[in-house]
Design a protein around this motif. Structure first.
Motif, PDB file in Angstrom:
ATOM      1  N   VAL A  58      35.731  40.322  30.340  1.00  0.00           N
ATOM      2  CA  VAL A  58      34.372  39.786  30.371  1.00  0.00           C
ATOM      3  C   VAL A  58      34.128  39.122  31.721  1.00  0.00           C
ATOM      4  N   GLU A  59      33.148  39.600  32.449  1.00  0.00           N
ATOM      5  CA  GLU A  59      32.704  38.975  33.696  1.00  0.00           C
ATOM      6  C   GLU A  59      31.620  37.972  33.343  1.00  0.00           C
ATOM      7  N   GLY A  60      31.931  36.678  33.509  1.00  0.00           N
ATOM      8  CA  GLY A  60      31.011  35.639  33.059  1.00  0.00           C
ATOM      9  C   GLY A  60      29.955  35.215  34.053  1.00  0.00           C
ATOM     10  N   HIS A  61      30.092  35.656  35.316  1.00  0.00           N
ATOM     11  CA  HIS A  61      29.117  35.201  36.318  1.00  0.00           C
ATOM     12  C   HIS A  61      29.266  36.044  37.578  1.00  0.00           C
ATOM     13  N   THR A  62      28.329  36.956  37.770  1.00  0.00           N
ATOM     14  CA  THR A  62      28.297  37.716  39.013  1.00  0.00           C
ATOM     15  C   THR A  62      26.852  37.939  39.412  1.00  0.00           C
ATOM     16  N   HIS A  63      26.663  38.619  40.542  1.00  0.00           N
ATOM     17  CA  HIS A  63      25.329  38.899  41.083  1.00  0.00           C
ATOM     18  C   HIS A  63      25.278  40.369  41.476  1.00  0.00           C
ATOM     19  N   LEU A  64      25.091  41.241  40.494  1.00  0.00           N
ATOM     20  CA  LEU A  64      25.091  42.674  40.759  1.00  0.00           C
ATOM     21  C   LEU A  64      24.016  43.084  41.759  1.00  0.00           C
ATOM     22  N   ASP A  65      22.892  42.397  41.733  1.00  0.00           N
ATOM     23  CA  ASP A  65      21.753  42.831  42.549  1.00  0.00           C
ATOM     24  C   ASP A  65      21.962  42.592  44.039  1.00  0.00           C
ATOM     25  N   LYS A  66      22.905  41.725  44.423  1.00  0.00           N
ATOM     26  CA  LYS A  66      23.076  41.339  45.822  1.00  0.00           C
ATOM     27  C   LYS A  66      24.094  42.196  46.565  1.00  0.00           C
ATOM     28  N   SER A  67      24.966  42.868  45.845  1.00  0.00           N
ATOM     29  CA  SER A  67      26.185  43.400  46.420  1.00  0.00           C
ATOM     30  C   SER A  67      25.957  44.541  47.405  1.00  0.00           C
ATOM     31  N   HIS A  68      26.868  44.626  48.385  1.00  0.00           N
ATOM     32  CA  HIS A  68      26.919  45.770  49.307  1.00  0.00           C
ATOM     33  C   HIS A  68      28.057  46.714  48.925  1.00  0.00           C
ATOM     34  N   TRP A  69      28.551  46.622  47.713  1.00  0.00           N
ATOM     35  CA  TRP A  69      29.728  47.383  47.296  1.00  0.00           C
ATOM     36  C   TRP A  69      29.563  48.870  47.622  1.00  0.00           C
ATOM     37  N   GLY A  70      30.553  49.410  48.331  1.00  0.00           N
ATOM     38  CA  GLY A  70      30.522  50.820  48.696  1.00  0.00           C
ATOM     39  C   GLY A  70      29.682  51.151  49.912  1.00  0.00           C
ATOM     40  N   ARG A  71      29.054  50.159  50.502  1.00  0.00           N
ATOM     41  CA  ARG A  71      28.203  50.389  51.671  1.00  0.00           C
ATOM     42  C   ARG A  71      28.924  49.983  52.955  1.00  0.00           C
ATOM     43  N   ALA A  72      28.253  50.230  54.077  1.00  0.00           N
ATOM     44  CA  ALA A  72      28.814  49.843  55.372  1.00  0.00           C
ATOM     45  C   ALA A  72      29.057  48.339  55.417  1.00  0.00           C
ATOM     46  N   TRP A  73      30.000  47.935  56.241  1.00  0.00           N
ATOM     47  CA  TRP A  73      30.362  46.525  56.364  1.00  0.00           C
ATOM     48  C   TRP A  73      29.167  45.696  56.839  1.00  0.00           C
ATOM     49  N   TYR A  74      28.939  44.578  56.171  1.00  0.00           N
ATOM     50  CA  TYR A  74      27.891  43.650  56.580  1.00  0.00           C
ATOM     51  C   TYR A  74      28.509  42.594  57.496  1.00  0.00           C
ATOM     52  N   ARG A  75      27.972  42.461  58.700  1.00  0.00           N
ATOM     53  CA  ARG A  75      28.488  41.472  59.649  1.00  0.00           C
ATOM     54  C   ARG A  75      27.879  40.109  59.327  1.00  0.00           C
TER      55      ARG A  75
END
Length: 399
Positions: A58-75
């Protein structure tokens, strides 16, 4: 994706206490596990090979809408203050056209592959984006509805009272499908803890929703806000319906006993990501007092932080490190923070490995729970709501 799962028998697996069992699953629910269980009619049979059986994470607290998961590196070149991070993120997402739907789907599927079957995500609601990010995450929830039990928190990341119109947008988000009302630092962000908390509790009561508030406020300021919040829980009868996320002040006060006693009495739950750089609520003391305290990742690979992976066994390990949990029974507490305690804190029903529970099951090659938390082995099999959704770390076509 189909809503009806085929009957299933997980054979040759071990419960956390070491008992060998087989687990029958019918209509997405666990039937009575036992050592010699016949397969349900028409069941698929999965031989666990003696693997350790755990309940879905169970993930009790995350922010799915913000993530760059799988995308280019954010500087990341953002300033050090909370307001710097809020303003930077809002500006970047607007300029970049950040796709909350695509990114939340990518991260949610990664969570699922690693054994998370229930998840609470905060989603930004503000006067720049309106309900745009919520709409994207609602699409993700719908796409994964048969295999991921997702709660959405309508979260005023940029503040509520300081941005007129946000309160109405939060109400619209709750009406549109958000499950929980979020809030943020009533004193240091909104600048009016009384007015902010009054508005939050009034909105929650109007829509019949629970509350999950981010409380980063430190020391005495945080304690003052927390006292006001507890007053409102008692006055509005919202015992058992409020989560305080982060609650750094509880780890900074020289003696938080009076606050902890009220938190326990009012059945307020606490969420910690166990950050290494901030004070944290006292885990064992909270548990001894009957307070539900559970874990979550917070943000993962976003403009706030480059860190994080969607693996709740890793989060359990980080909880263990932050709280100096070394004994096997202590590591079981860390796992409880991302399993049963998190389900209880978020209000996910029918959780566990007992008959009648929703069939959310994870197999790992580990000797014990402590071994699983420390080694974080690849997930051998993941079953969610009775569906086999991942094998050896890779999603099946059902997810």
């Amino acid at each position: 994706m189909t809503s009806a799962a085929r009957p299933l028998l997980l054979s040759n697996v071990r419960l956390p206490d070491g008992s060998p069992v087989s687990v029958p699953v019918v209509n997405g629910r666990i039937e009575a596990p036992g050592p010699n269980v016949a397969p349900p009619p028409g069941a698929a049979i999965e031989d666990g090979g003696g693997a350790l059986l755990l309940p879905g994470f169970v993930e009790g607290h995350t922010h799915l809408d913000k993530s760059h998961w799988g995308r280019a590196w954010y500087r990341n070149e953002v300033g050090p203050n909370l307001v710097d991070r809020i303003e930077n993120e809002r500006a970047w997402r607007k300029a970049a056209g950040h796709d909350a739907g695509a990114q939340s789907l990518a991260l949610a599927r990664a969570f699922l592959a690693a054994g998370t079957t229930r998840l609470r995500s905060h989603v930004d609601i503000d006067t720049d984006a309106g309900l745009h990010y919520l709409e994207g995450v609602l699409e993700t929830r719908h796409a994964l509805r048969d295999v991921l039990d997702m709660q959405i928190v309508a979260f005023p990341q940029s503040g509520m009272l300081i941005r007129p119109g946000t309160e109405d947008l939060l109400g619209s988000a709750l009406a549109a499908g958000a499950d929980v009302l979020g809030a943020l630092d009533p004193a240091l962000i909104d600048g009016d803890p009384v007015g902010s908390l009054n508005a939050t509790f009034a909105l929650a009561k109007r829509y019949g929703k629970p509350i999950d508030i981010h409380l980063h406020e430190p020391g005495d300021i945080g304690a003052f806000t927390l006292k006001l919040l507890l007053d409102r829980v008692e006055a509005t009868g919202m015992q058992g319906q409020v989560v305080v996320s982060h609650a750094f002040c509880l780890g900074a006060l020289p003696e938080p006993q009076a606050l902890l006693e009220r938190i326990a009495r009012l059945d307020v739950a606490l969420l910690t990501s166990a950050p290494p750089s901030r004070p944290v609520p006292p885990l064992k003391r909270c548990r001894e007092m009957g307070i539900t305290i559970f874990g979550g990742n917070d943000g993962i690979r976003d403009t706030w932080t480059p860190y994080g992976v969607p693996d709740m066994l890793e989060r359990a390990m980080l909880i263990g490190l932050r709280y100096d949990l070394r004994r096997d029974d202590d590591l079981a507490i860390a796992f409880d923070c991302v399993s049963a305690a998190a389900a209880r804190g978020c209000g996910f029903a029918d959780y566990g490995l007992h008959a009648g529970a929703r069939a959310d099951l994870v197999l790992v090659d580990a000797e014990t729970i402590a071994h699983a938390v420390v080694a974080r082995p690849r997930r051998k099999l993941v079953v969610s709501n009775g569906h086999v959704v991942a094998r050896d770390g890779a999603l099946t076509d059902l997810a």
